[in-house]
Design an enzyme around this catalytic site. Structure first.
Site, PDB file in Angstrom:
ATOM      1  N   ASP A  72       0.834  -1.190   0.000  1.00 41.36           N
ATOM      2  CA  ASP A  72       0.000   0.000   0.000  1.00 41.36           C
ATOM      3  C   ASP A  72       0.873   1.246   0.000  1.00 41.36           C
ATOM      4  O   ASP A  72       1.999   1.227   0.527  1.00 41.36           O
ATOM      5  CB  ASP A  72      -0.898   0.037   1.249  1.00 41.36           C
ATOM      6  CG  ASP A  72      -1.920  -1.081   1.245  1.00 41.36           C
ATOM      7  OD1 ASP A  72      -2.233  -1.593   0.163  1.00 41.36           O
ATOM      8  OD2 ASP A  72      -2.399  -1.420   2.342  1.00 41.36           O
ATOM      9  N   ARG A  73       0.348   2.305  -0.549  1.00 37.32           N
ATOM     10  CA  ARG A  73       1.116   3.548  -0.631  1.00 37.32           C
ATOM     11  C   ARG A  73       1.730   3.968   0.711  1.00 37.32           C
ATOM     12  O   ARG A  73       2.918   4.292   0.773  1.00 37.32           O
ATOM     13  CB  ARG A  73       0.229   4.666  -1.185  1.00 37.32           C
ATOM     14  CG  ARG A  73       0.955   5.996  -1.298  1.00 37.32           C
ATOM     15  CD  ARG A  73       0.106   7.041  -1.982  1.00 37.32           C
ATOM     16  NE  ARG A  73       0.872   8.253  -2.219  1.00 37.32           N
ATOM     17  CZ  ARG A  73       0.475   9.252  -2.998  1.00 37.32           C
ATOM     18  NH1 ARG A  73      -0.692   9.177  -3.598  1.00 37.32           N
ATOM     19  NH2 ARG A  73       1.231  10.301  -3.162  1.00 37.32           N
TER      20      ARG A  73
END
Length: 259
Positions: A72-73
């Site tokens: 995830d970012r």
């Protein structure tokens, strides 16, 4: 200079200023320590974003790379790429077959007093943009995570209805890879990860920002083990928590409790 040319120059400058730490590299695969906030590749959710791990690493080493998995970012840590789509697919299949060992470290709200196992199916969270072509009738997907308490901290400052801020440093080992699995599993057992703006505790996140200058997600992939897609040899890659997360943990240490 025209606006489009200026934008291209700014994109190149921002990408070239980012150096991705390489944890492992051979003729077939490469692993980096991804910083928080960096997208793995282009996404319809963040159309304005111009810097991505795939392009940055390609320019850094002068070779095309193919991500074997995603982070995830806001999540940092070990991120593996292959130099061919075929080998990336082989690694991805290992992950689907639960043959990859992954370990994360996280700072969560509250005292985690033991080792445990979370077996809690997760319903897929659809994004209106990125998932517009997927069928929303999907049943909850099996998901499981092992967790272990490594340290506990108590800061004598009130947060919300609590008289003190309590934290735990935990080790998380997921055997499945569902969307936001670790973040949602820790919320399920009422220990949200600090800095999680989607599933977490807003008051605790605000306290961590104000008192510890922590502005990211306290979740980092620190270990991966898998079979090499070409040689079959078992590969172990170790990373570290990103700098801001490590500083957060260091600032908590004076408030450590005896386990």
């Amino acid at each position: 200079m025209q606006s489009s040319q200026k934008a291209n120059v700014e994109e190149q400058d921002s990408a070239s200023s980012l150096h991705l730490p390489v944890l492992y590299q051979d003729d077939h695969i490469i692993a980096i320590n991804k910083p928080p906030g960096l997208l793995v590749h282009r996404s319809p959710i963040d159309r304005h974003e111009t810097v991505f791990a795939v392009q940055t690493l390609r320019d850094q080493i002068g070779k095309h790379v193919f991500p074997a998995h995603r982070l995830d970012r806001p999540t940092s840590g070990v991120l593996v790429f292959s130099f061919s789509s075929e080998n990336a697919a082989k690694l991805g299949q290992q992950m689907m077959d639960k043959q990859v060992v992954k370990v994360y470290h996280a700072v969560v709200r509250g005292f985690v007093n033991h080792t445990g196992f979370i077996d809690y199916a997760l319903k897929y969270r659809y994004d209106k943009i990125a998932d517009k072509h997927k069928r929303p009738q999907q049943a909850p997907q099996p998901a499981s995570t092992m967790y272990e308490s490594l340290a506990k901290f108590e800061v004598p400052e009130p947060v919300g209805r609590y008289q003190s801020a309590r934290y735990s440093l935990v080790k998380l080992s997921p055997s499945t890879g569902r969307k936001h699995q670790l973040r949602r599993h820790m919320v399920h057992i009422r220990h949200p990860i600090i800095g999680d703006t989607t599933h977490g505790d807003g008051k605790q996140n605000k306290f961590a920002k104000q008192h510890f200058n922590f502005n990211n997600l306290a979740l980092s992939c620190t270990h991966m083990g898998f079979s090499h897609p070409v040689s079959g040899k078992w590969i172990t890659i170790n990373g570290e928590m990103h700098n801001e997360m490590q500083q957060f943990v260091n600032r908590l240490k004076p408030f450590s409790l005896i386990r």
